[in-house]
Design a protein around this motif. Sequence first.
Motif, PDB file in Angstrom:
ATOM      1  N   UNK A 240       0.715  -1.168   0.250  1.00  0.00           N
ATOM      2  CA  UNK A 240       0.060  -0.031   0.065  1.00  0.00           C
ATOM      3  C   UNK A 240       0.825   1.274   0.245  1.00  0.00           C
ATOM      4  N   UNK A 241       1.946   1.270   0.753  1.00  0.00           N
ATOM      5  CA  UNK A 241       2.727   2.266   0.661  1.00  0.00           C
ATOM      6  C   UNK A 241       3.358   2.552  -0.636  1.00  0.00           C
ATOM      7  N   UNK A 242       3.855   1.673  -1.580  1.00  0.00           N
ATOM      8  CA  UNK A 242       4.342   1.670  -2.757  1.00  0.00           C
ATOM      9  C   UNK A 242       3.277   2.561  -3.786  1.00  0.00           C
ATOM     10  N   UNK A 243       1.885   2.167  -3.364  1.00  0.00           N
ATOM     11  CA  UNK A 243       0.809   2.783  -4.171  1.00  0.00           C
ATOM     12  C   UNK A 243       0.785   4.219  -3.923  1.00  0.00           C
ATOM     13  N   UNK A 244       0.821   4.516  -2.662  1.00  0.00           N
ATOM     14  CA  UNK A 244       0.630   5.916  -2.259  1.00  0.00           C
ATOM     15  C   UNK A 244       1.893   6.847  -3.013  1.00  0.00           C
TER      16      UNK A 244
END
Length: 682
Positions: free
Chosen positions: A490-494
């Motif tokens: 999820x951090x990568x998507x953000x």
Amino acid sequence: MSSLESEDCDFDGNIALFPMTDCGSFEESELDTHSSISENESNRDASDENESDEEDKGRDDRSKAFLTLRQRRLSRALATFENLKVNINRAQRNWLNAIRKARHMDDPWEKFHLDEYPVEVCFRHRYNALRKAWLTDEVKVKMEKKPFNRGAMRECFRLKKLSSYVGAESWNHTHNFVAKRYMEAVERDVYFQDVKLQMDAKLWGEEYSRHNPPKKVDIFQMYILEFKNRPDSPLYHCEHLIEGNYIKYNSNSGFVDAKLRNTPQAFSHFTFERSGHQMIVVDIQGVGDLYTDPQLHTIDGKDYGDGNLGAKGMALFFYSHVCNDICHSLGLTQFDISENETKMQNDNEKMAAMVAACTMARGNEELCQTPSPGESIDITLVLKRQRSTSQSDSGFDGMLTPLDEEPMSLETGSPIRSPAYQRMRVRYCSESESSITSTQGERRDSLLHQREEDIRNFQLQIQQRHRPSCVALEKDLRKANFTSKFNDSALGKIHHEMAKYHEVGRFCDKKDADIDWDSALFHEIHAAELGELEAILTMAKLYLGMERDVLINCVVAEDEDNVELGFDYMVQAADAGDRGAMIYVAKAFATGLNLGKRREMSWEDAIHWYDEALTSMNDNDEGGEYDSTMYDPPFTIMANMAEMYLAGGHGLEKSPERAGRLASKYYALAEEAGALCEAEEE
């Protein structure tokens, strides 16, 4: 709302009877200390009496001096204890006076004569966020006919509800509520989704307060009233009246209150980490730290209405969020931002000009137009800076202080309940203890016990979800095999969303300002490091000079180093399961083109990636969907593989038998494709 109402009232507006440690300037620990002194001195007196015979024989000067000192200490302790008793009595008097004042407060809605309105029986729909279930019962209400206020979407009505614990229908002790309905027609499910959102957010507010921050937060209980005896059974949202100065602390699109209050921003950051990056509570607004109408962003963008902007909304929050002392005390980690973004955060005026305080609906944030493809910019030097920065930040030098689990009592081994938790218990108590029968009391105790169990289960579930916000620690977790390898961060998507926002100029303080390419690449590189497939492909195609959907105006110098970096990213994309990347890597190994300096032609590797591409096509053959392999259909891939097996070489063992099987499949597929073409022509 007064401080008394906001801090010491239970949910139904009753005064919550809790010991006050800030009245009369005393602390319980201080009282315990002086009590222990008195007890010790009393024990010493008993010991002295036992030794009186020896003392009668004669005491030396030293014993007399010690006895005198002991007596002075005892006198001082007793005097201090007497003062403490005075302070205790003063605190009790202050507390009782506060209760009496609250009971005799005038009803602010008395002048509107709601008691003269007819009684209506409604269905009340309440949502249990712990059990994910709805409860329905009947209540009696009185509501005015005309709205007293309107917002952007809803209008408000004054309402009084008869308590379920009052035996007779006495409207003199009812509390003030606000009923809200949408001014425009909406689906009935929208009302239920709004309640689900607020009650889920309330659960996170209780979890935040459990960790004993400087100021506890709470989110108002909200439920649905269905007026069953009215035409079409209209629905209304219902919640307690909030009296006081209503403030919007942050929005769902990056706005942060200019006053920079710490608690609302820390609460949002807390929900992001504690949920394992799966959601974040934003759009914090209300009176003091009593909030209403929040919004939830989920990483998949599902549920919770059109205000759920998904990863885009999370990116907007972290662009403007600055970690404060409360974030640090809770062990929250700083979200990684570039140097330019750090400077922008320090300039509050510029930051305020770039974010909107209003709540944004899903779809509005995608209206930014991508710059013209013809306006290219060379970012070779920017990429070099970002690569060096990324390599130097591969480790995390700071110490992560994880969020503590529920504090336990050293004496009993049981959880120490915070004031917020105690207030939660009081909300289930009646408005008048004397009006509750023994059966109702047993039922209430059973509900309280069940809710405690549900809360405990919820806490146990989320204890393992906590994940830090910084890239370095997230990478360490991924290396430790806590997650799969690609496209699950999820951090990568953000970070990927932040890169796209920079590209379209969303974070420019002026319309004609230059794009912050340093920040855009900063976030795209971090997204690629965290396994975000689209970011990996973007970086691969950027270095290799190929067309792409993100950073389309950026170009880099054509040299072997950049080609090698691009191929490294392309191999990562192939490992992540991208069929186009698999075919590109296979062709490169088959022809020797774009391999860089470290790799050589390898037909064995080419066969491997061609075979992976064919397997991926068979596993995901949904038909009718554009795919990068449309220019390399399966039969052409099989033909290429057959030629390599037939010739052999470059690490591949010659195998006419395999070549024949592949060739037969090739001709069969070619004939099938020809038949389809003829059918379409007819």
